[in-house]
Design a protein around this motif. Structure first.
Motif, short mmCIF file in Angstrom:
data_model
loop_
_atom_site.label_atom_id
_atom_site.label_comp_id
_atom_site.label_asym_id
_atom_site.label_seq_id
_atom_site.Cartn_x
_atom_site.Cartn_y
_atom_site.Cartn_z
N ALA A 205 0.84 -1.21 0.00
CA ALA A 205 0.00 0.00 0.00
C ALA A 205 0.87 1.25 0.00
O ALA A 205 0.57 2.23 -0.70
N HIS A 206 1.95 1.24 0.76
CA HIS A 206 2.87 2.39 0.81
C HIS A 206 3.50 2.62 -0.56
O HIS A 206 3.59 3.75 -1.04
N ARG B 220 3.60 5.44 -5.88
CA ARG B 220 3.51 5.27 -7.33
C ARG B 220 2.38 6.12 -7.91
O ARG B 220 2.54 6.74 -8.96
N LEU B 221 1.25 6.18 -7.23
CA LEU B 221 0.13 7.01 -7.70
C LEU B 221 0.53 8.48 -7.78
O LEU B 221 0.21 9.17 -8.75
N ALA C 125 2.28 13.04 -11.07
CA ALA C 125 3.30 14.06 -11.36
C ALA C 125 3.68 14.01 -12.84
O ALA C 125 3.81 15.04 -13.49
N ARG C 126 3.83 12.79 -13.39
CA ARG C 126 4.16 12.67 -14.82
C ARG C 126 3.02 13.19 -15.68
O ARG C 126 3.24 13.88 -16.66
N LYS C 127 1.79 12.80 -15.30
CA LYS C 127 0.62 13.19 -16.09
C LYS C 127 0.43 14.71 -16.08
O LYS C 127 0.14 15.32 -17.10
N GLN C 128 0.62 15.35 -14.93
CA GLN C 128 0.44 16.79 -14.79
C GLN C 128 1.69 17.58 -15.19
O GLN C 128 1.64 18.79 -15.35
N GLY C 129 2.82 16.89 -15.28
CA GLY C 129 4.07 17.59 -15.58
C GLY C 129 4.49 18.48 -14.42
O GLY C 129 5.05 19.55 -14.61
N SER C 130 4.24 18.02 -13.20
CA SER C 130 4.49 18.83 -12.00
C SER C 130 5.76 18.37 -11.29
O SER C 130 5.84 17.23 -10.81
N ALA C 131 6.72 19.26 -11.21
CA ALA C 131 7.97 18.95 -10.50
C ALA C 131 7.71 18.83 -9.00
O ALA C 131 8.35 18.02 -8.31
N GLN D 287 8.64 15.62 -6.70
CA GLN D 287 9.45 15.77 -5.50
C GLN D 287 8.71 15.18 -4.30
O GLN D 287 9.31 14.51 -3.46
N LEU D 288 7.39 15.39 -4.22
CA LEU D 288 6.60 14.82 -3.14
C LEU D 288 6.64 13.30 -3.20
O LEU D 288 6.79 12.64 -2.16
N ALA D 289 6.54 12.73 -4.40
CA ALA D 289 6.59 11.27 -4.54
C ALA D 289 7.93 10.73 -4.06
O ALA D 289 7.99 9.71 -3.36
#
Length: 174
Positions: free
Chosen positions: A27-28, A33-34, A39-45, A49-51
């Motif tokens: 689960a962790h 991974r989600l 982040a990849r889908k939104q293009g958000s750095a 970084q949070l992941a």
């Protein structure tokens, strides 16, 4: 033919506390991974970084035997606060830009109205100038005609005076 005895064989051994040996570990991993996929889908750095932080926090928490989601909740809360601050700054900046744009558009409209007013005045003055030029040309023609007729009158008068002068001497003699 020789088959070398220096072959290497690899064996993967699960580390203790790797996190994927239990349902909770899975689960962790899935939560991290989600967030990474988002982040990849939104293009958000920031999300990427949070992941990464989530993954390292889960690993550290699993090794220490702590609740990994407590640390992740803190990370997410910090990110939410950061995003809210950025959104507030963006809203302030947008309000400033909207105000400046409205003032600029108002000034532009004022200048356009002034240009239109001045253009109308220029057109009016150009028409008046053209009218005055026509009147001047007509007056010059009339003045030229008057000068021509005055010259003819003066010529006729001079001829009459000459005739009179020659006739006066004849008339005085009898």
């Amino acid at each position: 033919l020789s088959y070398g005895l220096n072959q290497v064989s690899l064996l993967q051994v699960a580390r203790a506390g790797s996190g994927l040996t239990s349902r909770a570990g899975l689960a962790h991993f899935e939560a991290a991974r989600l967030v990474r996929d988002l982040a990849r889908k939104q293009g958000s750095a920031e999300l990427a970084q949070l992941a990464a932080r989530m993954g390292s926090a889960m690993s550290a928490s699993a090794k220490l035997g702590e609740d990994p989601f407590a640390k992740i909740k803190g990370l997410i809360q910090d990110m939410i606060e950061k995003l809210e601050t950025e959104a507030e700054a963006d809203a302030t900046h947008k309000a400033f830009c909207d105000k400046e744009l409205a003032e600029t558009n108002e000034k532009k409209a004022d200048k356009a109205a002034e240009v239109e007013k001045l253009s109308a005045q220029i057109d009016k003055m150009a028409a008046r100038s053209s009218q005055l030029k026509e009147e001047t040309a007509a007056l010059e023609r009339a003045l030229s005609e008057l000068a021509t007729s005055q010259a003819e009158v003066d010529k006729v008068r001079a001829e009459e005076k000459e005739i009179y002068a020659s006739n006066k001497a004849d008339m005085e003699q009898g």
